[in-house]
Write a protein that holds these residues in place. Structure first.
Motif, short mmCIF file in Angstrom:
data_model
loop_
_atom_site.label_atom_id
_atom_site.label_comp_id
_atom_site.label_asym_id
_atom_site.label_seq_id
_atom_site.Cartn_x
_atom_site.Cartn_y
_atom_site.Cartn_z
N ASP A 340 0.82 -1.21 0.00
CA ASP A 340 0.00 0.00 0.00
C ASP A 340 0.85 1.26 0.00
O ASP A 340 0.51 2.25 -0.66
N GLU A 341 1.92 1.24 0.77
CA GLU A 341 2.81 2.38 0.82
C GLU A 341 4.25 1.92 0.97
O GLU A 341 4.52 0.80 1.44
N LEU A 375 5.85 7.06 0.25
CA LEU A 375 5.33 7.14 -1.11
C LEU A 375 4.17 6.15 -1.27
O LEU A 375 4.13 5.12 -0.57
N GLU A 376 3.29 6.47 -2.17
CA GLU A 376 2.18 5.58 -2.48
C GLU A 376 2.69 4.35 -3.22
O GLU A 376 3.56 4.47 -4.09
N GLY A 377 2.18 3.18 -2.85
CA GLY A 377 2.58 1.96 -3.54
C GLY A 377 1.78 1.74 -4.82
O GLY A 377 1.04 2.62 -5.27
N TRP A 378 1.93 0.55 -5.39
CA TRP A 378 1.18 0.22 -6.61
C TRP A 378 0.68 -1.21 -6.52
O TRP A 378 1.30 -2.07 -5.89
N ALA A 393 2.55 3.88 -12.89
CA ALA A 393 3.02 5.26 -12.70
C ALA A 393 3.70 5.44 -11.34
O ALA A 393 4.72 6.13 -11.24
N GLN A 394 3.17 4.80 -10.31
CA GLN A 394 3.76 4.95 -8.98
C GLN A 394 5.12 4.26 -8.88
O GLN A 394 5.99 4.69 -8.12
N LYS A 397 7.51 6.68 -10.36
CA LYS A 397 7.72 7.76 -9.39
C LYS A 397 8.71 7.32 -8.31
O LYS A 397 9.59 8.09 -7.90
N TYR A 398 8.59 6.06 -7.87
CA TYR A 398 9.51 5.52 -6.86
C TYR A 398 10.95 5.52 -7.39
O TYR A 398 11.88 5.94 -6.72
N GLN A 401 12.37 8.97 -7.60
CA GLN A 401 12.69 9.47 -6.26
C GLN A 401 14.02 8.91 -5.78
O GLN A 401 14.84 9.62 -5.19
#
Length: 431
Positions: A340-341, A375-378, A393-394, A397-398, A401
């Motif tokens: 989840d995160e 950060l938001e997970g995927w 997309a997440q 983003k990870y 980062q």
């Protein structure tokens, strides 16, 4: 076209085997430059799994493979690993394998001493967590100028004096530990029994590599362990007995530093470590267990479970500096699927003060507390992705980062143990 140094940017076990194999197909020469048979790679080629500890991974692909002078060589393990590869159909001959004539040998007395020290340290609660394979004691004899080296096997007339010098040191230690001394005859017989198996492979590796470089060969320097286990720059004393940073590729092979070229840091998308020592981001909860289970975090050679935690950007950023990392290969991104995160460590607090580095002090290393960003997970799977468009997309983003926090770009992105499941951003050999 440039030569490439591959190192682990964390505590080892970052998935170097797959990346080294992927690169070795593009290389002409593969060189091991430090460590011994205390760290290993698992390679999967055409569905066949090869587990290597001492031999360079290029052998599996028939590439010229070199064991440099910075490696400590256990001749008994060497013979066993060669035989194992041959049984799997791999041709291992002097045409494709060379050993530096000035590489030190690991002998049975080194393994004995390693194990006795670990046993004593375990009883007192001060163990380092070695593999008990004699690596440390062999390096001690090297810097103590009493090592028996590969070239000595070719000069039997000089061995008696060298055996005497070595036993003067080791038998004094054994007497102090209350164990039986080693006889001259026993050690002489041990050396004599392995000479014929080693000598066909010895070479002046410094000359060989210089010739290969001048001929335009692509040279891949294959590191073992990880930079945080470096004897100088790691979490001392919970480190290995050699230098594991990229600069050792020059000293451990005899090829000058101007020939090294691109430094690729293999970096796991989370953090693991085997054995004792500080681990600021270690998780003891269900997330840590999830990473361990999904990532199959067990040591290749030791079978020891790996401790797991969130990605520590502080440590990798420090390694980027100490090894001059040009770009990273980010591995095991798929293990983070479904969470989840996600958290990334961006700094530490030490006695109430924020710091952006891992201190050298052992006591301070044990006291630092991680500072995280979340950060938001995927939920989508990244397994098997071979281009950026295949990634959630997440997940992208990870990755971005991570790049920003460590100060180095992602050159390759691995999304499964399969070698072809790799997103190539920059070819290190063209870097």
């Amino acid at each position: 076209m440039t030569n490439v140094v591959v190192i682990g940017s964390q505590w080892g076990d970052e998935g170097k085997g797959k990346i080294v194999d992927w690169l070795s197909e593009r290389a002409d020469v593969i060189v091991r430059f430090q460590g011994g048979h205390n760290a290993g790679h698992t390679l999967v080629v055409d569905g066949v799994s090869y587990k290597l500890a001492l031999l360079p991974s290029g052998l599996v692909r028939g590439k010229l493979s070199v064991i440099g002078n910075g490696v400590v060589v256990d001749p008994h393990h060497f013979v066993a690993e060669v035989e194992k590869l041959r049984a799997q159909g791999v041709a291992v001959t002097p045409d494709v394998l060379r050993i530096a004539e000035n590489a030190p040998l690991i002998l049975s007395l080194h393994r004995d001493l390693d194990a006795m020290r670990e046993d004593a340290a375990s009883n007192s609660g001060t163990k380092i967590g070695t593999t008990r394979r004699g690596i440390g004691p062999a390096y001690e004899d090297k810097v103590g100028r009493r090592a028996i080296r590969v070239i000595d096997l070719a000069e039997p007339e000089t061995l008696p004096a060298k055996i005497d010098r070595l036993l003067t040191h080791h038998n004094a230690l054994r007497r102090g530990m209350g164990v039986n001394e080693i006889s001259f005859d026993a050690l002489h017989q041990e050396l004599s029994s392995v000479a014929e198996h080693i000598l066909p492979y010895i070479d002046q590796v410094w000359r060989l590599l210089d010739e290969q470089r001048k001929a335009g060969a692509r040279i891949l320097f294959e590191g073992a362990q990880g930079a945080l286990l470096d004897n100088d720059h790691g979490t001392y004393p919970f480190v290995t007995s050699s230098n594991t940073v990229a600069g050792q590729a020059a000293a451990g092979s005899g090829l000058g530093p101007t020939a090294l070229g691109y430094v690729l840091g293999i970096t796991k998308a989370y953090t693991t470590r085997v054995g004792e020592g500080p681990f600021p981001c270690e998780l003891h909860d269900e997330i840590g267990q999830h990473l361990s289970t999904v990532g199959r975090e067990v040591g290749v050679n030791t079978g020891r479970p790996r401790r797991c935690g969130w990605f520590d950007a502080v440590l990798v950023r420090q390694t980027v500096k100490t090894s001059g990392i040009t770009g990273i290969a980010l591995t095991k991104l798929d293990v983070l699927d479904g969470l989840d995160e996600l958290k990334i460590c961006v700094g530490y607090t030490l006695d109430g003060k924020e710091i952006d580095y891992l201190p050298a002090s052992q006591a301070a290393q044990a006291r630092v507390e991680p500072i995280y960003i979340t950060l938001e997970g995927w939920k989508e799977s990244t397994v098997g992705a071979r281009k950026w468009a295949d990634l959630p997309a997440q997940a992208i983003k990870y990755v971005r980062q991570v790049e920003e926090l460590i100060g180095a770009p992602v050159a390759l992105l691995s999304t499964s143990p399969e070698r072809e499941d790799t997103i190539l951003v920059t070819d290190p050999f063209e870097g």
